[in-house]
Design a protein around this motif. Structure first.
Motif, PDB file in Angstrom:
ATOM      1  N   PRO A 187      -6.755  10.010   4.400  1.00  0.00           N
ATOM      2  CA  PRO A 187      -7.461   9.254   3.361  1.00  0.00           C
ATOM      3  C   PRO A 187      -6.666   8.013   2.943  1.00  0.00           C
ATOM      4  O   PRO A 187      -5.446   7.977   3.099  1.00  0.00           O
ATOM      5  N   ALA A 188      -7.370   7.010   2.438  1.00  0.00           N
ATOM      6  CA  ALA A 188      -6.713   5.767   2.020  1.00  0.00           C
ATOM      7  C   ALA A 188      -5.796   6.020   0.830  1.00  0.00           C
ATOM      8  O   ALA A 188      -6.151   6.751  -0.095  1.00  0.00           O
ATOM      9  N   HIS A 234      -7.657  13.345   9.817  1.00  0.00           N
ATOM     10  CA  HIS A 234      -8.244  12.313   8.955  1.00  0.00           C
ATOM     11  C   HIS A 234      -7.276  11.988   7.824  1.00  0.00           C
ATOM     12  O   HIS A 234      -6.913  12.855   7.036  1.00  0.00           O
ATOM     13  N   GLU A 263      -8.279   7.606  11.249  1.00  0.00           N
ATOM     14  CA  GLU A 263      -8.388   8.826  12.044  1.00  0.00           C
ATOM     15  C   GLU A 263      -7.245   8.769  13.035  1.00  0.00           C
ATOM     16  O   GLU A 263      -7.141   7.820  13.804  1.00  0.00           O
ATOM     17  N   LEU A 316      -5.153   6.719  -4.363  1.00  0.00           N
ATOM     18  CA  LEU A 316      -5.632   7.900  -3.629  1.00  0.00           C
ATOM     19  C   LEU A 316      -6.591   8.736  -4.471  1.00  0.00           C
ATOM     20  O   LEU A 316      -7.587   9.244  -3.980  1.00  0.00           O
ATOM     21  N   ASP A 317      -6.282   8.869  -5.757  1.00  0.00           N
ATOM     22  CA  ASP A 317      -6.993   9.841  -6.593  1.00  0.00           C
ATOM     23  C   ASP A 317      -7.985   9.212  -7.569  1.00  0.00           C
ATOM     24  O   ASP A 317      -8.596   9.895  -8.372  1.00  0.00           O
ATOM     25  N   GLY A 361      -6.233   4.254   5.246  1.00  0.00           N
ATOM     26  CA  GLY A 361      -6.751   5.477   5.836  1.00  0.00           C
ATOM     27  C   GLY A 361      -7.076   5.272   7.299  1.00  0.00           C
ATOM     28  O   GLY A 361      -7.237   4.138   7.759  1.00  0.00           O
TER      29      GLY A 361
END
Ligand SMILES: [Zn+2]
Length: 213
Positions: A70-71, A68, A22, A166-167, A20
């Motif tokens: 996410p990882a 942004h 920015e 991710l989830d 992840g």
């Protein structure tokens, strides 16, 4: 054109996608030229081109936006970015946009779902005798013990050294795939050593090793 039809492709490294980040990216947008109001001409009576937009009717500008990530995102992942609160932006077209993630190929790692595959070359002395080696991962290196008699294609699993899911919680693994490399050029002494080794290895022994795997 509908504003939601605009897709921005954001290129990421495998590390950026895995952990992840920015990301500041520039988006290019066209606005109707204020001088000619989009006609591209100096005036309605005149056919000379508008000096401000050079006859295009629009002024193109690029704006930085912050995204942004996410990882654990995968290639093709879509983000909906709301840019309303981002400084320096204006125009309705820019308030919301869709960003599609495109992950660049990595020099040494391949991704398989959330696992990372790394092919590790071994010389045949290391493969035959065993070795303790440092293996690169997405975050630093880890020690891996190769047992004696390791063959090409053997897989070693480094638990939790892959990409974060991710989830859900947890991470994938890193798979280290062994490739035994045959030397292509030998020094005189190395050649002499190998010839001695060759004499001591009987055909039967080679056959036995072969049938064991
Ligand atoms: Zn103009």
């Amino acid at each position: 054109m509908n504003e939601h039809d605009i897709r921005y492709v954001l290129s990421l490294s495998l590390e950026e996608a895995a952990f992840g980040c920015e990301k500041i990216t520039k988006i290019k947008t066209g606005e109707v030229c204020s001088s000619c109001e989009g006609s591209g001409r100096s005036s309605t009576l005149d056919s000379t081109i508008c000096p401000k937009c050079h006859g295009i009717g629009q002024i193109y500008q690029s704006y930085p936006i912050s995204v942004h990530i996410p990882a654990g995102v995968k290639d093709g992942y879509q983000l909906h970015v709301n840019t309303k609160d981002q400084a320096g932006l204006r125009g309705e077209v820019l308030e919301e946009l869709d960003v599609i993630v495109s992950i660049r190929a990595h020099k040494v790692f391949q991704r398989s779902d959330d696992d990372v595959i790394y092919e590790m070359p071994l010389n045949f002395a290391q493969a035959a005798l065993g070795a303790e080696l440092m293996v690169p991962t997405l975050k630093g290196s880890v020690k891996l013990r190769i047992p004696p008699g390791t063959q090409t294609g053997r897989l070693f699993r480094l638990k939790g050294k892959g990409i974060p899911h991710l989830d859900r919680r947890g991470k994938g693994d890193q798979l280290v795939k062994i490739r035994v490399v045959t030397p292509t050029s030998l020094g005189e002494h190395q050649r002499w050593l190998l010839e001695r080794l060759a004499k001591s290895l009987s055909q039967a022994e080679l056959g036995e090793r072969k049938s064991r795997r």
